[in-house]
Design an enzyme around this catalytic site. Structure first.
Site, PDB file in Angstrom:
ATOM      1  N   LEU E  74     -12.393  38.132  35.498  1.00  0.00           N
ATOM      2  CA  LEU E  74     -13.764  37.863  35.066  1.00  0.00           C
ATOM      3  C   LEU E  74     -14.503  36.887  35.982  1.00  0.00           C
ATOM      4  CD1 LEU E  74     -13.025  37.738  31.246  1.00  0.00           C
ATOM      5  CD2 LEU E  74     -13.591  39.707  32.665  1.00  0.00           C
ATOM      6  N   CYS E  75     -13.904  36.566  37.142  1.00  0.00           N
ATOM      7  CA  CYS E  75     -14.572  35.692  38.115  1.00  0.00           C
ATOM      8  C   CYS E  75     -15.677  36.447  38.844  1.00  0.00           C
ATOM      9  CB  CYS E  75     -13.564  35.205  39.157  1.00  0.00           C
ATOM     10  SG  CYS E  75     -12.765  33.665  38.707  1.00  0.00           S
ATOM     11  N   HIS E  76     -16.780  35.754  39.098  1.00  0.00           N
ATOM     12  CA  HIS E  76     -17.868  36.323  39.879  1.00  0.00           C
ATOM     13  C   HIS E  76     -17.531  36.248  41.366  1.00  0.00           C
ATOM     14  CE1 HIS E  76     -19.752  35.122  36.092  1.00  0.00           C
ATOM     15  NE2 HIS E  76     -20.619  36.082  36.308  1.00  0.00           N
ATOM     16  N   MET E 112     -12.036  28.043  39.970  1.00  0.00           N
ATOM     17  CA  MET E 112     -10.985  29.046  40.052  1.00  0.00           C
ATOM     18  C   MET E 112     -10.593  29.322  41.511  1.00  0.00           C
ATOM     19  SD  MET E 112     -10.314  29.307  36.967  1.00  0.00           S
ATOM     20  CE  MET E 112      -8.858  30.231  37.406  1.00  0.00           C
ATOM     21  N   GLU E 113     -11.576  29.222  42.405  1.00  0.00           N
ATOM     22  CA  GLU E 113     -11.276  29.419  43.827  1.00  0.00           C
ATOM     23  C   GLU E 113     -10.362  28.311  44.336  1.00  0.00           C
ATOM     24  OE1 GLU E 113     -14.112  30.048  42.366  1.00  0.00           O
ATOM     25  OE2 GLU E 113     -14.544  32.119  42.974  1.00  0.00           O
ATOM     26  N   ASP E 127       8.019  30.595  49.014  1.00  0.00           N
ATOM     27  CA  ASP E 127       8.572  31.767  49.699  1.00  0.00           C
ATOM     28  C   ASP E 127       9.359  31.383  50.955  1.00  0.00           C
ATOM     29  OD1 ASP E 127       8.901  34.560  50.381  1.00  0.00           O
ATOM     30  OD2 ASP E 127       7.284  34.334  51.828  1.00  0.00           O
TER      31      ASP E 127
END
Lengths: 158, 158, 158, 158, 158, 158
Positions: E74-76, E112-113, E127
């Site tokens: 739902l992120c733009h 969020m970014e 990793d």
């Protein structure tokens, strides 16, 4: 001089362009795919009929321009307003000359988008003829012209 | 000879490789980024410290190899088993020599993956130094060696 | 009339929209997934419990809207400001009606984003029920309404 | 019957196919893009010259097939071995008929890949003519034939 | 209070931000990768030489920030204007502290970014050392600071 | 001990796994999203109704697992055969516990795929509640269990 993409600690970063105004910018880049005369003839005969070799390369270049910021780690994402790819066949090379023209209204230029479009269109031509010609080379990928931005108009010397 | 990627109607297709056995295949490709002596010196001084210019280019090339089938329209998706990128600086060019080595166990070769890795690594170097040098050129992207597959071992003539 | 996406040489291009102002634009699109009564009942019983079939389709449609310019070669990348997907089950079809509403403030419209969202949401419903029903069909994908832009308000005739 | 993609709690999951053998599987899907006679004539005149409308749609469909597992949440990633797209123009519709044929050697079928290829090729045709025709509809996306896998040969009734 | 990403029917949506002005927004996020002392020593010795472990993590974080709207449903999509990743090694943890700083001029924030950049950089460190240390944990991913937007300046309590 | 992802020159590489047999491998990973009691109540009330918060997070995690090799630079692309995400709400935390289980038949393990799925599902929960709770933290992302491969069965100590 110093590398803008490397900070004082020597580490890669995506440069802060938030203070730069969004202005119109254009970049034109070019590259060549060199092949044998016989291979070029196959592309051209295809071109006479349906043209799918060069049409495929054009589409791949346009699509690649839009994905530049996914491929080149420090490129800013940009909402491109125009991408065109022109491919000319040239029997003197022999081979194909690929030219991309990209526009944006944004805070940074679109050289990398034009160069990425050229590179991927060249690779696509390579892919489509590689089975008949292993000596293909991609040469001369460079910026031809750049309009807009603080550094002004640039045109590569011939 | 005919182009395998073009069918009898002259239309692009992804070739059917379902009858080909999955065998080990390797491809090595190379390209060069030509720049001014001063620009190369900036990369090398960075290299002495943290090496982020060449490290960034290496990572971008490895990541691009994995996305080849997204970029080149008629490439088959392949589960690559190895990708390495070696970048050497060369003061005689002056510039950087980028070499990619890619392996797969699959029904088709990985030339395009190696060539795409080289192209994107070259573009990333270009991106990181373009602010100080506008005359950069990417040259000589070609297949160096190919092992495995029906057509056997290929090594480009020097 | 001529096709805007094809230039005078007959070649595909991403149209130059750099001279068009960024204005608010909305597009609403719709499509239907037709299935057997029994299949629809399975979705609805799922819906009664957790609703994951339709929730999954909604999410897939929203995510696909954001990737339209990666899928449709000549679409401009756009920073969408709103995407909603509504899915109604309809026992008369029997099947599902999928409707997407997309907004942007930009130089071009978002029809393709709304249509892509609908298409992928329909495909996702198809995927989730295909094991129990092979006769599913996706029908009637079309633009319902378009607001903003030079061409003004459009509303499809019923 | 129950939905394989929904577990006992009613939650979406990517089904475990690790115990299924990798066998050859083919799927063929079809869809139609309906438009006015005048719009179809524009595509066909383009087709006579360079064919970039249909070539672009074919390429977009082939590329979309490869990205199916990115778009459809519960699809397994698969190394497709063949993708072809055939597009016929039909004056009786009037419009275009898009057919995709996809092959894999793997543990699951490729219906969704064929259906996604058809959907995106249809959307690309839509995109290229939408400026001259707003009443376009995409209809009849369905599975035509499926070969291989536990459930055997399926052929849609006419 | 109600969840903005869920509408009145309880369904997920991408919130309409079309009425919000585009203003400058910054977000800083942080996380930690905890490992054994011996594993940290391997990273640091690598760091002394070429630094490719942390350089690779930095690049992965920068690239992930740009793909946030592809990952988080739902992120733009946003045209980020700056992304930097700082990674410090800390012998007291022992482990690495990853901090991301992201900027945009847009209608929504970039928490969020920044959080996605931190998460992917942490996963990349994981990793690269997982073969020598199976007890690695990623801890404490959180928002450190947020500047701009209607809700004003936020700074996490220590 | 040495880092397998770093070669003798200290440079990152994608390790050559072409000589390793394709065997069945499973990995299970876990993480937690910590929030206030009030925020958790909002998710749970949503869960009672339609469950779109947790359904969205599950879908995002499944989709992210498939894109691990695009995000983590040195991960091999793998054709995953199973991905499931379980999310439990826990009032004692208070918050959500996210667990991912991933399978493949391939030459390398799927720890990173399980950890990436957990990370993105946690970020998606964060995204959906961040407007009502700024103190959210993602904690304890770790490998729970690993089955298959040369190194045998691993189970994290409690």
């Amino acid at each position: 001089a110093a590398l803008t993409h490397i900070d004082a600690k020597g580490e890669a970063r995506m440069v802060d362009v938030s203070a730069k105004p969004a202005t119109e910018r254009t970049a034109i880049a070019e590259g060549r795919v060199l092949m044998s005369k016989a291979t070029l003839a196959l592309i051209e005969s295809g071109q006479a009929k349906k043209g799918d070799v060069l049409a495929t390369a054009r589409i791949s270049g346009i699509m690649a321009a839009k994905r530049t910021s996914e491929l080149i780690p420090l490129c800013h994402p940009l909402a491109l307003t125009k991408v065109t790819i022109d491919i000319a066949t040239d029997e003197k090379l022999p081979g194909c000359i690929v030219r991309a023209s990209v526009k944006v209204t944004g805070p940074t230029g679109v050289e990398m988008e034009a160069l990425t479009a050229v590179s991927v269109a060249c690779l696509t031509i390579y892919d489509m003829v590689k089975a008949v010609d292993r000596g293909i080379r991609i040469e001369g990928i460079h910026l031809v012209e750049k309009i807009g931005g603080k550094s002004g108009h640039y045109h590569a010397a011939e």
